[in-house]
Design a protein around this motif. Sequence first.
Motif, short mmCIF file in Angstrom:
data_model
loop_
_atom_site.label_atom_id
_atom_site.label_comp_id
_atom_site.label_asym_id
_atom_site.label_seq_id
_atom_site.Cartn_x
_atom_site.Cartn_y
_atom_site.Cartn_z
N ALA A 154 58.96 113.86 40.33
CA ALA A 154 57.65 114.23 40.87
C ALA A 154 56.60 113.17 40.53
N SER A 155 56.65 112.64 39.32
CA SER A 155 55.68 111.60 38.94
C SER A 155 55.90 110.33 39.76
N THR A 156 57.15 110.01 40.04
CA THR A 156 57.44 108.82 40.85
C THR A 156 56.89 108.98 42.26
N TRP A 157 57.10 110.15 42.86
CA TRP A 157 56.57 110.39 44.20
C TRP A 157 55.05 110.45 44.20
N SER A 158 54.44 110.94 43.15
CA SER A 158 52.97 110.94 43.06
C SER A 158 52.44 109.52 43.06
N TRP A 159 53.12 108.63 42.34
CA TRP A 159 52.70 107.23 42.34
C TRP A 159 52.94 106.59 43.71
N MET A 160 54.10 106.84 44.33
CA MET A 160 54.41 106.23 45.61
C MET A 160 53.45 106.68 46.72
N LEU A 161 53.00 107.95 46.65
CA LEU A 161 52.13 108.50 47.69
C LEU A 161 50.66 108.45 47.32
N ASN A 162 50.32 107.72 46.27
CA ASN A 162 48.93 107.59 45.89
C ASN A 162 48.14 106.93 47.02
N SER A 163 46.95 107.46 47.28
CA SER A 163 46.16 106.97 48.42
C SER A 163 45.71 105.53 48.25
N ASP A 164 45.43 105.12 47.01
CA ASP A 164 44.87 103.79 46.78
C ASP A 164 45.92 102.76 46.40
N GLY A 166 49.48 103.43 46.14
CA GLY A 166 50.85 103.83 46.42
C GLY A 166 51.59 102.84 47.30
N ILE A 167 52.89 102.73 47.08
CA ILE A 167 53.69 101.78 47.84
C ILE A 167 53.85 102.21 49.29
N VAL A 168 53.78 103.52 49.55
CA VAL A 168 53.93 104.00 50.93
C VAL A 168 52.75 103.55 51.78
N ASN A 169 51.53 103.72 51.25
CA ASN A 169 50.36 103.26 52.00
C ASN A 169 50.33 101.74 52.11
N ALA A 170 50.86 101.06 51.10
CA ALA A 170 50.93 99.59 51.19
C ALA A 170 51.86 99.17 52.32
N ALA A 171 52.96 99.88 52.47
CA ALA A 171 53.89 99.56 53.56
C ALA A 171 53.27 99.90 54.92
N LEU A 172 52.53 101.00 54.99
CA LEU A 172 51.85 101.35 56.24
C LEU A 172 50.79 100.32 56.59
N HIS A 173 50.07 99.86 55.60
CA HIS A 173 49.04 98.84 55.84
C HIS A 173 49.67 97.54 56.33
N ALA A 174 50.87 97.23 55.85
CA ALA A 174 51.53 95.98 56.25
C ALA A 174 51.91 95.99 57.72
N VAL A 175 52.15 97.19 58.28
CA VAL A 175 52.51 97.27 59.70
C VAL A 175 51.32 97.69 60.56
N GLY A 176 50.11 97.68 59.97
CA GLY A 176 48.91 97.95 60.73
C GLY A 176 48.55 99.42 60.90
#
Length: 327
Positions: A154-164, A166-176
Amino acid sequence: MNHTTQVPDRLPVREETGAATAAPSPPRARAPRRPTSQQWAAWAFLAPVTLYLALFYAYPLYRNLDLSLRNYTVRSFVQGDAPFTGLANYRTVFDDPTFAPALLHTAVFTAVCLVFQYAIGLALAVFFNQHFRLSATLRALFLVPWLLPLIVSASTWSWMLNSDSGIVNAALHAVGVDPVNWLTSPSWSLTSVIIANIWIGVPFNLVVLYSGLQSIPGALYEAAALDGAGAWRRFWSITFPLLRPVSAITLLLGLVYTLKVFDIIWIMTKGGPADSSTTFATWSYQLGFGNLLPAFGPGAAVGNLLVVAALVFGLVYLRVQRKQYES
């Protein structure tokens, strides 16, 4: 003096052998049988299981039922003098405005997680059933989410989905794609915890379904291939029907587990924001332990609703299994 000989009114009836038929003797009462050594051994093996069920299942269920039928406060919880209120706590739960959203979230969370966990687990089980090179190594890697403690996952997913950060938002930002407030938006919080729980539950489905696939004879697939059946046809005509008993128990266990999921939701969103990811499990905790003035009775009532739901689905499963065996 005359001696009068008295003739009996009824002479004894003689059989052909000349012997008189004796009156049947009343049945003797059987002495109570003493338990044999095998029976004592059976009770000795059964005693630990009975004691375990009584201490860790029956007694907690009784205490939870007692909590839901009384007006417990912190003082009465310690002293044990809570007044009996009947079904008042259940009426309080049903009248609470959180009840309807929590019920909906619990149903959506459970249904979506079950469907995706089973579908992905079945696809991976069929894939690994091909016994290709490094199959065992990859299967072992897929078990990592299941072996990790829930607080770590749960802590890992909280970090990955962090709005500021998080790696998920970083990947989304990379594809526009614009960043998404996964954990702080009422529109995305329930989706976030569903994704995390699917990731955790897939390995369990993979292990159980893969074990079920091992019991299907390979000769069936060879005969179907000789008849010209393709891979998709073999799956629907052989794999899926023969895997039905294993699928049933997998879905039942997944249902019982998913109904009571608490750690993932509480660590990631705490049921928020604005109760947008509140389920019965998190709501029960909030009522009983999440406030300065805990409501033990309503919290126990919500927990009992989860127990009843799991029990109903378990009885439905047993009934379906019985009909299958009778047919």
